[in-house]
Structures are given as C-alpha cells and as structure tokens.
Design an enzyme around this catalytic site. Structure first.
Site, PDB file in Angstrom:
ATOM      1  N   TYR A  61      59.706  34.439  54.418  1.00 34.79           N
ATOM      2  CA  TYR A  61      60.524  33.364  54.977  1.00 34.79           C
ATOM      3  C   TYR A  61      61.998  33.747  54.929  1.00 34.79           C
ATOM      4  CZ  TYR A  61      61.972  28.627  56.169  1.00 34.79           C
ATOM      5  OH  TYR A  61      62.498  27.535  56.817  1.00 34.79           O
ATOM      6  N   PHE A 111      66.856  27.398  62.247  1.00 38.89           N
ATOM      7  CA  PHE A 111      66.751  28.861  62.212  1.00 38.89           C
ATOM      8  C   PHE A 111      65.653  29.214  61.222  1.00 38.89           C
ATOM      9  CE2 PHE A 111      67.231  32.893  60.201  1.00 38.89           C
ATOM     10  CZ  PHE A 111      67.808  33.752  61.107  1.00 38.89           C
ATOM     11  N   GLU A 112      64.673  29.958  61.680  1.00 37.11           N
ATOM     12  CA  GLU A 112      63.664  30.490  60.757  1.00 37.11           C
ATOM     13  C   GLU A 112      63.193  31.817  61.303  1.00 37.11           C
ATOM     14  OE1 GLU A 112      60.452  27.556  60.865  1.00 37.11           O
ATOM     15  OE2 GLU A 112      61.007  26.840  58.873  1.00 37.11           O
ATOM     16  N   ILE A 113      63.041  32.787  60.426  1.00 33.24           N
ATOM     17  CA  ILE A 113      62.281  33.986  60.777  1.00 33.24           C
ATOM     18  C   ILE A 113      61.204  34.051  59.707  1.00 33.24           C
ATOM     19  CG2 ILE A 113      62.296  36.494  61.076  1.00 33.24           C
ATOM     20  CD1 ILE A 113      65.259  36.318  61.754  1.00 33.24           C
ATOM     21  N   HIS A 148      58.631  22.778  55.221  1.00 34.94           N
ATOM     22  CA  HIS A 148      58.518  24.248  55.209  1.00 34.94           C
ATOM     23  C   HIS A 148      59.167  24.845  53.961  1.00 34.94           C
ATOM     24  CE1 HIS A 148      57.855  25.282  59.756  1.00 34.94           C
ATOM     25  NE2 HIS A 148      56.865  24.579  59.236  1.00 34.94           N
TER      26      HIS A 148
END
Ligand code: GDP
Ligand code: MN
Length: 338
Positions: free
Chosen positions: A178, A235-237, A272
């Site tokens: 994450y 924003f998430e990768i 999350h």
C-alpha cells in the site's frame, strides 16, 4: 513485445532525453479512475498530468469505471491523450446501489441529521455508494481482474513532479502492498462506530492480524482508541491481493453487514487505511515522497531539494501538507522511528 516497442518509440518521438525511461519491464498494473460523465474536464486534466509526468514513457493502461455508461464524448476526449490501452466499464448495479437490507428509514434519518450538522457529504446517498464501492468492489470489476496492481486517480488532481522510477515496480520489488502520499485525520462524526467494529473483528479473527502491523500508527493505547489517522485514498498505489485475500474479504463483509456505509458515512479512506495497517506488516506500507500530488485543497510536495529539483516539480515545497497541523505525518514519523 509490440506494446513495449511502441512505448519506446513514443518516448523517442517526444524527444525524451532520458532514453533509459524506455521500458523493458512493466508490472501487471493499471490506473483506475472512477468518474461521472460530468467529470470529463477534470478527468482530462488528471490523465494529461500523469501522462506528462510518468506514463508517456511507460504505457500503463487505464480502466475507467462508472455506474452509468460513459458517453462517446468522455471516451474520445480521454482516449486522445494517450497511446495506452483504455477500457471503460459499467459498474454492476449490485456493486453500487444501497442494498435492499439497509433500513432506508433509519438511513434517511441519519442523513438528515448529518446534513443539519453540516457534516461533509452527510446528506448524500451517491457519495455513500461511491465510498462503499471504493471500499469493497472496484477490485472485483471484470475489467480489473487481469491486474494485480492499481494506481487510483481522481478527476481534477495534479501530479507535480517527473517520476524517474516506476512506483509499481518499486512496490513489487520491495514487497510493498500500500502506497500513499498524504495522511490526515478523519472527521470523527462520519465514523462514530467504525473503530468498535474493527476491534470486534480483530477479536473474532486474530489469525488475520499481521504480526508486525501498523496499529501503532493509528492508536497510541494498543488499539483501544483510534487517533483518526488515515491515508488519503484519492491517491493510492496498491496491491489488489490485499483486497482480494481472505482477511480483507472477511473484514469488508463484516463492516458492510453493520450498515455503517449508509447509517453513518464511512469513507473508503479509513476503511482501506485501517485494513492496510492491521493486515499488512508496517514495512509493506510506503510513503511516496517523490510523487508531488495535489487534490484540492492539499498538496504533497517533496521535502528534499534534490528530489524537488530532480523531479522538476511544479509545487511549492513550503506549502506541502506534510507538517500541516491537520496532517498525520508526525504520527507516521514517530511510529516508523519507533
Ligand atoms: P472527495 O474527494 O471525497 O471530495 O469526493 P469526490 O467527489 O472527488 O469523489 C471521489 C471519486 O469518486 C472521484 O473519482 C469522483 O469522480 C467519483 N465519484 C463520486 N461520486 C460519484 C458518482 O455518483 N458516480 C461516479 N461514477 N463517480 C463518482
Ligand atoms: Mn476527490
């Protein structure tokens, strides 16, 4: 591999001086953009930014998702921005709308109360649908099945620095699950019962809790009280194995069954973030300092001059959110330093 060949050609055609950017390796990854047709101008700006700063030399594909069919105009206006594959998906009804078993009378009363209290999006059903979808369903969409990694992008965001590395490959090579750029406090009034359910779940399923987890980032008393810190999920990768695995599957089902996405206004960001903090080891969470990122009203701008210069960043280091009073970066630093 023709995709790679065309990517290199693109980079050259654009006069990119850094020939090493032409890729010989890509992760099994995609951008994912949830948007309405009315978000078209913002979607164009976001795609143009990420293409300019990263993807023109990489060629990662895009998946756009919407609970209504994307218009021809939407599709053609984003397609024109990139040579990458772009797919446009319709969200299945059962992944989006308020489930039948939610007591609508109770939900409505809570919405009205939250609206009176001026809680942001407190009166909105569609916002709740969106948060629940991002929490439990985007990674189940058929267009997402072939991918493991995703980078979530929203309309109207900005990427401020050239990226000279591939964050997906970085995650894959360093066993990260994450990645984030901004962390802050959640509005407590949107999640009054969430933490209690998290604690109950952990009691029921200790087998899912990672040994070296990041609970210490979110609670200073061993998990009793939540300090409201979370990663800003616009924003998430991240690795979809995390969301598709047994721990998160059980976690989401448990939370969903409590109805808090509708009776309260649980965001996908705390859901999350809390999951990543308890189901992953702390070394698997990654702060991407190099990625200058802006989602109104906050910006993360790299804090080291070398990074800022190397990235030719268009953001102002002095106004970076990192050490704003509302940011949780201090807690993160303290937690990581131990
Ligand atoms: P905020 O960032 O919390 O203020 O929420 P946004 O309005 O930016 O919504 C978050 C994301 O969900 C963005 O990508 C929006 O385009 C998308 N979104 C929000 N509501 C809807 C909706 O009703 N339908 C669709 N298709 N997308 C939505
Ligand atoms: Mn947004």
């Amino acid at each position: 591999n023709s995709a790679n060949a065309s990517t290199s050609a693109n980079a050259n055609a654009n006069g990119n001086a850094n020939a090493t950017l032409a890729v010989d390796r890509r992760a099994n990854a995609t951008f994912v953009i949830l948007a309405r047709n009315s978000d078209i101008n913002g979607a164009v700006r976001s795609v143009r930014d990420i293409e300019d700063r990263f993807n023109r030399a990489r060629g990662y594909p895009y998946v756009f998702l919407n609970e209504e069919p994307f218009s021809e105009e939407f599709q053609s206006r984003v397609r024109v921005l990139s040579g990458s594959k772009m797919e446009f998906g319709l969200i299945p009804r059962e992944h989006w709308y308020q489930p039948e078993w939610i007591d609508e009378e109770k939900a409505k009363k809570e919405r009205e109360r939250m609206e009176q209290e001026n809680i942001i999006y407190g009166g909105s059903v569609s916002y709740r649908n969106m948060c629940r979808f991002n929490s439990g369903f985007f990674f189940k969409h058929e267009l997402m099945q072939k991918y493991r990694w995703y980078w979530r992008i929203e309309p109207e965001v900005h990427f401020h620095c050239d990226l000279s590395f591939d964050p997906f490959l970085f995650m894959e090579d360093n066993n990260k699950v994450y990645g984030w750029t901004i962390t802050m406090y959640e509005f407590e009034k949107t999640i009054p019962t969430l933490w209690g359910h998290v604690r109950d779940f952990m009691g029921l399923h200790p087998e899912y809790v990672a040994e070296d987890n990041a609970m210490g980032f979110m609670s200073h008393d061993g998990g009793n009280k939540y300090n409201l810190c979370h990663f800003w999920s616009n924003f998430e990768i991240a690795d979809m194995h995390l969301w598709r695995g047994p721990a998160y599957t059980a976690f989401f089902e448990y939370l969903d069954s409590k109805g808090g996405f509708y009776y309260e206004r649980w965001g996908d960001a705390p859901v999350h973030s809390i999951a990543a903090a308890i189901f992953a080891n702390k070394s698997q969470l990654h702060f991407f300092d190099e990625i200058g990122y802006e989602h109104n009203p906050y910006t993360h701008c790299p804090q080291k001059v070398e990074t800022w210069e190397k990235g030719r960043c268009s953001c102002d280091m002095a106004t970076s959110f990192d050490y704003n009073g509302y940011s949780c970066m201090k807690q993160w630093d303290n937690f990581i330093r131990g």
